[in-house]
Design a protein around this motif. Structure first.
Motif, PDB file in Angstrom:
ATOM      1  N   VAL A 134       8.438   7.893   4.043  1.00  0.00           N
ATOM      2  CA  VAL A 134       7.032   7.791   4.443  1.00  0.00           C
ATOM      3  C   VAL A 134       6.405   6.599   3.718  1.00  0.00           C
ATOM      4  O   VAL A 134       6.060   6.695   2.539  1.00  0.00           O
ATOM      5  CB  VAL A 134       6.264   9.090   4.114  1.00  0.00           C
ATOM      6  CG1 VAL A 134       4.814   8.990   4.593  1.00  0.00           C
ATOM      7  CG2 VAL A 134       6.950  10.314   4.732  1.00  0.00           C
ATOM      8  N   PRO A 135       6.266   5.453   4.419  1.00  0.00           N
ATOM      9  CA  PRO A 135       5.673   4.260   3.805  1.00  0.00           C
ATOM     10  C   PRO A 135       4.146   4.323   3.801  1.00  0.00           C
ATOM     11  O   PRO A 135       3.531   4.763   4.776  1.00  0.00           O
ATOM     12  CB  PRO A 135       6.137   3.114   4.707  1.00  0.00           C
ATOM     13  CG  PRO A 135       7.167   3.695   5.615  1.00  0.00           C
ATOM     14  CD  PRO A 135       6.863   5.157   5.710  1.00  0.00           C
ATOM     15  N   ARG A 136       3.549   3.865   2.698  1.00  0.00           N
ATOM     16  CA  ARG A 136       2.086   3.816   2.634  1.00  0.00           C
ATOM     17  C   ARG A 136       1.631   2.539   1.930  1.00  0.00           C
ATOM     18  O   ARG A 136       2.244   2.098   0.960  1.00  0.00           O
ATOM     19  CB  ARG A 136       1.523   5.050   1.941  1.00  0.00           C
ATOM     20  CG  ARG A 136       1.829   5.158   0.486  1.00  0.00           C
ATOM     21  CD  ARG A 136       1.124   6.376  -0.148  1.00  0.00           C
ATOM     22  NE  ARG A 136       1.516   6.489  -1.529  1.00  0.00           N
ATOM     23  CZ  ARG A 136       2.592   7.130  -1.967  1.00  0.00           C
ATOM     24  NH1 ARG A 136       3.379   7.755  -1.114  1.00  0.00           N
ATOM     25  NH2 ARG A 136       2.878   7.152  -3.246  1.00  0.00           N
ATOM     26  N   ALA A 137       0.571   1.974   2.448  1.00  0.00           N
ATOM     27  CA  ALA A 137      -0.062   0.801   1.845  1.00  0.00           C
ATOM     28  C   ALA A 137      -1.380   1.259   1.228  1.00  0.00           C
ATOM     29  O   ALA A 137      -2.153   1.968   1.872  1.00  0.00           O
ATOM     30  CB  ALA A 137      -0.325  -0.269   2.898  1.00  0.00           C
ATOM     31  N   ASP A 138      -1.611   0.888  -0.018  1.00  0.00           N
ATOM     32  CA  ASP A 138      -2.857   1.259  -0.668  1.00  0.00           C
ATOM     33  C   ASP A 138      -4.013   0.483  -0.069  1.00  0.00           C
ATOM     34  O   ASP A 138      -3.937  -0.724   0.135  1.00  0.00           O
ATOM     35  CB  ASP A 138      -2.798   0.958  -2.174  1.00  0.00           C
ATOM     36  CG  ASP A 138      -1.789   1.828  -2.901  1.00  0.00           C
ATOM     37  OD1 ASP A 138      -1.403   2.878  -2.360  1.00  0.00           O
ATOM     38  OD2 ASP A 138      -1.393   1.455  -4.025  1.00  0.00           O
TER      39      ASP A 138
ATOM     40  N   ARG B 292      -7.381   1.710  -1.248  1.00  0.00           N
ATOM     41  CA  ARG B 292      -8.277   1.833  -2.398  1.00  0.00           C
ATOM     42  C   ARG B 292      -7.528   2.511  -3.540  1.00  0.00           C
ATOM     43  O   ARG B 292      -6.894   3.540  -3.345  1.00  0.00           O
ATOM     44  CB  ARG B 292      -9.506   2.649  -2.018  1.00  0.00           C
ATOM     45  CG  ARG B 292     -10.511   2.757  -3.134  1.00  0.00           C
ATOM     46  CD  ARG B 292     -11.864   3.223  -2.626  1.00  0.00           C
ATOM     47  NE  ARG B 292     -12.776   3.235  -3.738  1.00  0.00           N
ATOM     48  CZ  ARG B 292     -13.495   4.294  -4.083  1.00  0.00           C
ATOM     49  NH1 ARG B 292     -13.414   5.392  -3.375  1.00  0.00           N
ATOM     50  NH2 ARG B 292     -14.298   4.245  -5.109  1.00  0.00           N
ATOM     51  N   VAL B 293      -7.620   1.908  -4.724  1.00  0.00           N
ATOM     52  CA  VAL B 293      -6.944   2.427  -5.910  1.00  0.00           C
ATOM     53  C   VAL B 293      -7.972   2.526  -7.028  1.00  0.00           C
ATOM     54  O   VAL B 293      -8.828   1.652  -7.167  1.00  0.00           O
ATOM     55  CB  VAL B 293      -5.794   1.482  -6.339  1.00  0.00           C
ATOM     56  CG1 VAL B 293      -5.151   1.950  -7.625  1.00  0.00           C
ATOM     57  CG2 VAL B 293      -4.768   1.367  -5.231  1.00  0.00           C
ATOM     58  N   LYS B 294      -7.893   3.578  -7.819  1.00  0.00           N
ATOM     59  CA  LYS B 294      -8.750   3.716  -8.998  1.00  0.00           C
ATOM     60  C   LYS B 294      -7.821   3.897 -10.189  1.00  0.00           C
ATOM     61  O   LYS B 294      -7.028   4.820 -10.219  1.00  0.00           O
ATOM     62  CB  LYS B 294      -9.680   4.906  -8.853  1.00  0.00           C
ATOM     63  CG  LYS B 294     -10.697   4.987  -9.952  1.00  0.00           C
ATOM     64  CD  LYS B 294     -12.028   5.407  -9.423  1.00  0.00           C
ATOM     65  CE  LYS B 294     -13.034   5.319 -10.556  1.00  0.00           C
ATOM     66  NZ  LYS B 294     -14.357   5.588 -10.090  1.00  0.00           N
ATOM     67  N   GLY B 295      -7.906   2.997 -11.150  1.00  0.00           N
ATOM     68  CA  GLY B 295      -6.911   2.961 -12.219  1.00  0.00           C
ATOM     69  C   GLY B 295      -5.617   2.498 -11.574  1.00  0.00           C
ATOM     70  O   GLY B 295      -5.567   1.466 -10.932  1.00  0.00           O
ATOM     71  N   SER B 296      -4.578   3.278 -11.690  1.00  0.00           N
ATOM     72  CA  SER B 296      -3.342   2.965 -10.962  1.00  0.00           C
ATOM     73  C   SER B 296      -3.048   4.037  -9.922  1.00  0.00           C
ATOM     74  O   SER B 296      -1.962   4.090  -9.365  1.00  0.00           O
ATOM     75  CB  SER B 296      -2.176   2.840 -11.949  1.00  0.00           C
ATOM     76  OG  SER B 296      -1.978   4.078 -12.611  1.00  0.00           O
ATOM     77  N   GLU B 297      -4.045   4.897  -9.644  1.00  0.00           N
ATOM     78  CA  GLU B 297      -3.861   6.003  -8.704  1.00  0.00           C
ATOM     79  C   GLU B 297      -4.414   5.655  -7.324  1.00  0.00           C
ATOM     80  O   GLU B 297      -5.560   5.218  -7.201  1.00  0.00           O
ATOM     81  CB  GLU B 297      -4.562   7.260  -9.224  1.00  0.00           C
ATOM     82  CG  GLU B 297      -4.037   7.755 -10.549  1.00  0.00           C
ATOM     83  CD  GLU B 297      -2.578   8.149 -10.477  1.00  0.00           C
ATOM     84  OE1 GLU B 297      -2.172   8.768  -9.477  1.00  0.00           O
ATOM     85  OE2 GLU B 297      -1.840   7.827 -11.419  1.00  0.00           O
ATOM     86  N   PRO B 298      -3.612   5.870  -6.273  1.00  0.00           N
ATOM     87  CA  PRO B 298      -4.121   5.617  -4.922  1.00  0.00           C
ATOM     88  C   PRO B 298      -5.178   6.652  -4.532  1.00  0.00           C
ATOM     89  O   PRO B 298      -5.017   7.839  -4.799  1.00  0.00           O
ATOM     90  CB  PRO B 298      -2.870   5.747  -4.042  1.00  0.00           C
ATOM     91  CG  PRO B 298      -1.930   6.597  -4.832  1.00  0.00           C
ATOM     92  CD  PRO B 298      -2.239   6.356  -6.277  1.00  0.00           C
ATOM     93  N   ILE B 299      -6.248   6.191  -3.925  1.00  0.00           N
ATOM     94  CA  ILE B 299      -7.325   7.064  -3.461  1.00  0.00           C
ATOM     95  C   ILE B 299      -7.346   7.086  -1.932  1.00  0.00           C
ATOM     96  O   ILE B 299      -7.476   8.130  -1.316  1.00  0.00           O
ATOM     97  CB  ILE B 299      -8.702   6.580  -3.997  1.00  0.00           C
ATOM     98  CG1 ILE B 299      -8.701   6.545  -5.521  1.00  0.00           C
ATOM     99  CG2 ILE B 299      -9.830   7.441  -3.460  1.00  0.00           C
ATOM    100  CD1 ILE B 299      -8.512   7.886  -6.195  1.00  0.00           C
ATOM    101  N   THR B 300      -7.212   5.918  -1.323  1.00  0.00           N
ATOM    102  CA  THR B 300      -7.155   5.799   0.135  1.00  0.00           C
ATOM    103  C   THR B 300      -5.940   4.958   0.492  1.00  0.00           C
ATOM    104  O   THR B 300      -5.727   3.893  -0.092  1.00  0.00           O
ATOM    105  CB  THR B 300      -8.434   5.141   0.700  1.00  0.00           C
ATOM    106  OG1 THR B 300      -9.567   5.894   0.272  1.00  0.00           O
ATOM    107  CG2 THR B 300      -8.409   5.083   2.219  1.00  0.00           C
TER     108      THR B 300
END
Length: 160
Positions: free
Chosen positions: A58-62, A64-72
């Motif tokens: 399952v490929p995903r492109a970030d 929105r990221v906050k810190g190093s965590e993906p949000i969107t």
């Protein structure tokens, strides 16, 4: 491109642009790993392997990221990336679920990291319909997922 050998997230990463930068990183007291600076769209890929067999990726492109965590993120059924994940599984003999990261540049996917564990954004694969834990427990056998944009609040971060 350099990153701490024992780092996490994006802490301590850097780009060597001139000769003086090499001395800075060598004298920092931190052990760095150097690699080619890759260009293109960054992807994180959750790869489901069960009983030594590739099941899906399952490929995903970030977005929105906050810190190093993906949000969107944007989940995509990108055949180039999914086939690359399958080849990595088979050629390296990876026996369990893993996460890989890389950059899609044109029709080539360049891998820069393989982590034999669930990635921090595994929730997005679940939200897209790929329930890795249920599959591994034998509860679910279908592993279809849908493309789209998904948002979550991760590790207590607030959306603003």
């Amino acid at each position: 491109f350099v990153k701490p050998r024992y780092g996490s997230g994006s802490k301590g990463i850097g780009v060597v642009k001139q000769t003086e930068d090499v001395a800075y990183f060598l004298n920092s007291g931190i052990e760095y790993v150097a690699q080619e600076l890759l260009r293109g769209q960054h992807y994180s890929v959750d790869v489901l392997v069960h009983q030594k067999k590739f099941i899906t990726a399952v490929p995903r492109a970030d977005i929105r990221v906050k810190g190093s965590e993906p949000i969107t993120v944007r989940i995509e059924k990108n055949e180039i990336i999914m086939e690359c994940a399958k080849q990595v599984t088979e050629r390296l003999g990876i026996k369990s679920t893993f996460n890989l990261e890389g950059f899609l540049n044109g029709s080539a996917f360049f891998i820069n990291e393989i982590n034999v564990r669930f990635g921090s954004g595994i929730i997005f694969s679940y939200l897209a319909g790929a329930n890795f834990p249920a599959y591994l427990l034998g509860i679910e056998t279908a592993m279809a997922f849908r493309e789209g944009v998904f948002t979550t609040i991760s590790r207590g971060f607030e959306l603003k």
